[in-house]
Design a protein around this motif. Structure first.
Motif, PDB file in Angstrom:
ATOM      1  N   PHE A  45      35.760  42.113  40.598  1.00 52.58           N
ATOM      2  CA  PHE A  45      36.818  42.952  40.043  1.00 52.58           C
ATOM      3  C   PHE A  45      37.609  42.189  38.987  1.00 52.58           C
ATOM      4  CE2 PHE A  45      39.306  41.086  43.602  1.00 52.58           C
ATOM      5  CZ  PHE A  45      40.477  40.711  42.948  1.00 52.58           C
ATOM      6  N   GLU A  46      38.246  42.962  38.126  1.00 53.30           N
ATOM      7  CA  GLU A  46      39.114  42.424  37.084  1.00 53.30           C
ATOM      8  C   GLU A  46      40.214  43.442  36.835  1.00 53.30           C
ATOM      9  OE1 GLU A  46      37.902  39.887  33.396  1.00 53.30           O
ATOM     10  OE2 GLU A  46      37.847  41.994  32.774  1.00 53.30           O
ATOM     11  N   ARG A  47      41.436  42.990  36.921  1.00 49.53           N
ATOM     12  CA  ARG A  47      42.562  43.900  36.701  1.00 49.53           C
ATOM     13  C   ARG A  47      42.686  44.236  35.210  1.00 49.53           C
ATOM     14  NH1 ARG A  47      45.736  43.553  41.374  1.00 49.53           N
ATOM     15  NH2 ARG A  47      45.326  41.684  42.613  1.00 49.53           N
ATOM     16  N   PRO A  48      43.163  45.467  34.889  1.00 51.51           N
ATOM     17  CA  PRO A  48      43.435  46.549  35.835  1.00 51.51           C
ATOM     18  C   PRO A  48      42.267  47.524  35.942  1.00 51.51           C
ATOM     19  CG  PRO A  48      44.444  47.076  33.711  1.00 51.51           C
ATOM     20  CD  PRO A  48      43.712  45.743  33.553  1.00 51.51           C
ATOM     21  N   ASN A  49      41.974  47.893  37.161  1.00 55.31           N
ATOM     22  CA  ASN A  49      41.113  49.043  37.470  1.00 55.31           C
ATOM     23  C   ASN A  49      39.658  48.898  37.050  1.00 55.31           C
ATOM     24  OD1 ASN A  49      43.488  50.183  38.392  1.00 55.31           O
ATOM     25  ND2 ASN A  49      43.824  51.412  36.563  1.00 55.31           N
ATOM     26  N   ARG A  50      39.164  47.671  37.011  1.00 53.33           N
ATOM     27  CA  ARG A  50      37.739  47.489  36.727  1.00 53.33           C
ATOM     28  C   ARG A  50      37.112  46.728  37.896  1.00 53.33           C
ATOM     29  NH1 ARG A  50      36.256  45.473  30.924  1.00 53.33           N
ATOM     30  NH2 ARG A  50      37.410  43.609  31.560  1.00 53.33           N
ATOM     31  N   GLY A  83      44.677  55.621  43.336  1.00 50.30           N
ATOM     32  CA  GLY A  83      45.866  56.001  44.076  1.00 50.30           C
ATOM     33  C   GLY A  83      46.333  54.940  45.056  1.00 50.30           C
ATOM     34  N   SER A  84      46.741  55.373  46.228  1.00 52.29           N
ATOM     35  CA  SER A  84      47.233  54.475  47.270  1.00 52.29           C
ATOM     36  C   SER A  84      46.087  54.038  48.161  1.00 52.29           C
ATOM     37  CB  SER A  84      48.321  55.173  48.088  1.00 52.29           C
ATOM     38  OG  SER A  84      49.429  55.503  47.289  1.00 52.29           O
ATOM     39  N   THR A  85      45.131  53.316  47.596  1.00 59.26           N
ATOM     40  CA  THR A  85      43.967  52.859  48.338  1.00 59.26           C
ATOM     41  C   THR A  85      43.944  51.343  48.369  1.00 59.26           C
ATOM     42  OG1 THR A  85      42.521  52.694  46.419  1.00 59.26           O
ATOM     43  CG2 THR A  85      42.715  54.866  47.459  1.00 59.26           C
ATOM     44  N   PRO A  86      43.123  50.755  49.235  1.00 56.73           N
ATOM     45  CA  PRO A  86      42.985  49.301  49.223  1.00 56.73           C
ATOM     46  C   PRO A  86      42.585  48.761  47.857  1.00 56.73           C
ATOM     47  CG  PRO A  86      42.058  50.192  51.208  1.00 56.73           C
ATOM     48  CD  PRO A  86      42.391  51.367  50.345  1.00 56.73           C
ATOM     49  N   ALA A  87      41.802  49.535  47.111  1.00 62.09           N
ATOM     50  CA  ALA A  87      41.391  49.076  45.778  1.00 62.09           C
ATOM     51  C   ALA A  87      42.587  48.902  44.858  1.00 62.09           C
ATOM     52  CB  ALA A  87      40.403  50.059  45.168  1.00 62.09           C
ATOM     53  N   ALA A  88      43.679  49.628  45.117  1.00 62.50           N
ATOM     54  CA  ALA A  88      44.861  49.498  44.290  1.00 62.50           C
ATOM     55  C   ALA A  88      45.482  48.110  44.427  1.00 62.50           C
ATOM     56  CB  ALA A  88      45.890  50.565  44.666  1.00 62.50           C
ATOM     57  N   ILE A  89      45.297  47.445  45.563  1.00 67.96           N
ATOM     58  CA  ILE A  89      45.791  46.089  45.741  1.00 67.96           C
ATOM     59  C   ILE A  89      44.839  45.086  45.111  1.00 67.96           C
ATOM     60  CG2 ILE A  89      46.087  44.263  47.476  1.00 67.96           C
ATOM     61  CD1 ILE A  89      47.647  46.156  49.160  1.00 67.96           C
ATOM     62  N   LEU A  90      43.562  45.260  45.303  1.00 71.56           N
ATOM     63  CA  LEU A  90      42.593  44.289  44.810  1.00 71.56           C
ATOM     64  C   LEU A  90      42.405  44.376  43.306  1.00 71.56           C
ATOM     65  CD1 LEU A  90      39.911  44.520  47.602  1.00 71.56           C
ATOM     66  CD2 LEU A  90      41.578  42.708  47.254  1.00 71.56           C
ATOM     67  N   ALA A  91      42.316  45.585  42.766  1.00 66.11           N
ATOM     68  CA  ALA A  91      41.962  45.723  41.356  1.00 66.11           C
ATOM     69  C   ALA A  91      42.979  46.517  40.546  1.00 66.11           C
ATOM     70  CB  ALA A  91      40.597  46.407  41.226  1.00 66.11           C
ATOM     71  N   GLY A  92      44.032  46.998  41.172  1.00 66.18           N
ATOM     72  CA  GLY A  92      45.011  47.805  40.460  1.00 66.18           C
ATOM     73  C   GLY A  92      46.026  46.972  39.713  1.00 66.18           C
ATOM     74  N   ASN A  93      47.147  47.605  39.366  1.00 61.68           N
ATOM     75  CA  ASN A  93      48.200  46.849  38.691  1.00 61.68           C
ATOM     76  C   ASN A  93      48.964  45.995  39.701  1.00 61.68           C
ATOM     77  OD1 ASN A  93      50.344  48.405  39.898  1.00 61.68           O
ATOM     78  ND2 ASN A  93      49.911  50.031  38.444  1.00 61.68           N
ATOM     79  N   ASN A 130      39.241  34.190  39.656  1.00 61.88           N
ATOM     80  CA  ASN A 130      39.390  34.117  38.204  1.00 61.88           C
ATOM     81  C   ASN A 130      38.156  33.556  37.492  1.00 61.88           C
ATOM     82  OD1 ASN A 130      41.981  35.177  38.549  1.00 61.88           O
ATOM     83  ND2 ASN A 130      42.892  33.134  38.717  1.00 61.88           N
ATOM     84  N   PRO A 131      36.968  34.045  37.822  1.00 61.74           N
ATOM     85  CA  PRO A 131      35.776  33.624  37.092  1.00 61.74           C
ATOM     86  C   PRO A 131      35.696  34.350  35.748  1.00 61.74           C
ATOM     87  CG  PRO A 131      35.184  35.315  38.637  1.00 61.74           C
ATOM     88  CD  PRO A 131      36.653  35.044  38.859  1.00 61.74           C
ATOM     89  N   THR A 132      34.846  33.860  34.877  1.00 53.06           N
ATOM     90  CA  THR A 132      34.547  34.585  33.643  1.00 53.06           C
ATOM     91  C   THR A 132      33.537  35.679  33.973  1.00 53.06           C
ATOM     92  OG1 THR A 132      34.922  32.625  32.295  1.00 53.06           O
ATOM     93  CG2 THR A 132      33.626  34.397  31.312  1.00 53.06           C
ATOM     94  N   ILE A 133      33.859  36.905  33.602  1.00 52.36           N
ATOM     95  CA  ILE A 133      33.036  38.052  33.982  1.00 52.36           C
ATOM     96  C   ILE A 133      32.539  38.768  32.728  1.00 52.36           C
ATOM     97  CG2 ILE A 133      33.009  40.252  35.215  1.00 52.36           C
ATOM     98  CD1 ILE A 133      35.263  39.128  36.978  1.00 52.36           C
ATOM     99  N   ASP A 134      31.256  39.061  32.700  1.00 52.74           N
ATOM    100  CA  ASP A 134      30.663  39.829  31.615  1.00 52.74           C
ATOM    101  C   ASP A 134      31.193  41.258  31.686  1.00 52.74           C
ATOM    102  OD1 ASP A 134      29.094  41.224  29.828  1.00 52.74           O
ATOM    103  OD2 ASP A 134      27.184  40.447  30.574  1.00 52.74           O
TER     104      ASP A 134
END
Length: 211
Positions: free
Chosen positions: A67-72, A112-122, A189-193
């Motif tokens: 994952f990479e913030r935001p929302n990817r 929305g208010s999902t676990p993904a919002a913590i990991l990859a959200g704002n 914080n790896p470099t991600i393609d």
């Protein structure tokens, strides 16, 4: 088939650390906010276990994520049933090879208010979740995140930290089912393609939703 994915329980996450911090005592909320502030991207692998409301154990699955913030993000279940979840910043793509189907949703509706919002959200957790210190248990320090939205897909999420490392998540849905994620690898914080976060539906599959 799986009854949980990282977006409803995450994702989407989600998710999964090597943040360096002074070895000082901190409550779960402080550790969670430190994790969010310092982790703009990550990749690794996970094992997911589901426990039914009646106490019985359900399916166990495993896979990898990035994952990479935001929302990817890309969340790939590999065993026992393949499934791919990709967030490209605007849309969420969910691909089920067994059904030969891709479901597409707008990211705002899906995250929305999902676990993904913590990991990859704002990073504004307080706007979306009520955060509480979960204390110490099983050798970990826990944070508790409760969605403020009344229509959230889950009731409560706990995040477990070993020092500053996020090592697990426990998600309770609105029907009492509990999903536990254990992160077996977590690179911070790896470099991600950027191509990792794009998705093209395979030829011949049905595409349903906001494509």
């Amino acid at each position: 088939m799986m009854s949980f994915n990282p977006l409803r329980a995450l994702a989407l996450a989600s998710a999964f650390l090597c943040v360096q911090a002074p070895a000082v005592a901190a409550d779960g909320v402080a550790l969670l906010k430190q994790f969010v502030a310092r982790t703009h991207a990550a990749k690794g692998s996970f094992v997911q276990s589901i426990y039914r409301a009646n106490g019985g154990r359900g399916e166990q699955s495993s896979g990898d994520f990035v994952f990479e913030r935001p929302n990817r993000f890309r969340w790939h279940y590999r065993e026992p049933y393949p499934q791919v979840l990709v967030g490209d910043g605007e849309k969420l793509w969910s691909y089920d090879p067994e059904l030969a189907q891709v479901t597409v949703k707008r990211m705002g509706d899906a995250l929305g208010s999902t676990p993904a919002a913590i990991l990859a959200g704002n990073t504004d957790l307080d706007a979306t979740f009520t955060l509480d210190d979960g204390g110490e248990a099983n050798g970990l320090t826990w944070a508790v995140a409760t969605p403020k939205a009344t229509d959230s897909s889950f009731a409560r999420m706990k995040l477990g930290f070993d020092g500053s490392r996020l090592v697990g998540m426990e998600i309770r849905d609105n029907f009492g089912q509990i999903t536990i994620l254990k992160f077996t690898a977590f690179e911070t914080n790896p470099t991600i393609d950027p191509a990792v976060f794009t998705f093209t539906p395979p030829a011949g599959v049905d595409v349903v939703g906001d494509s």
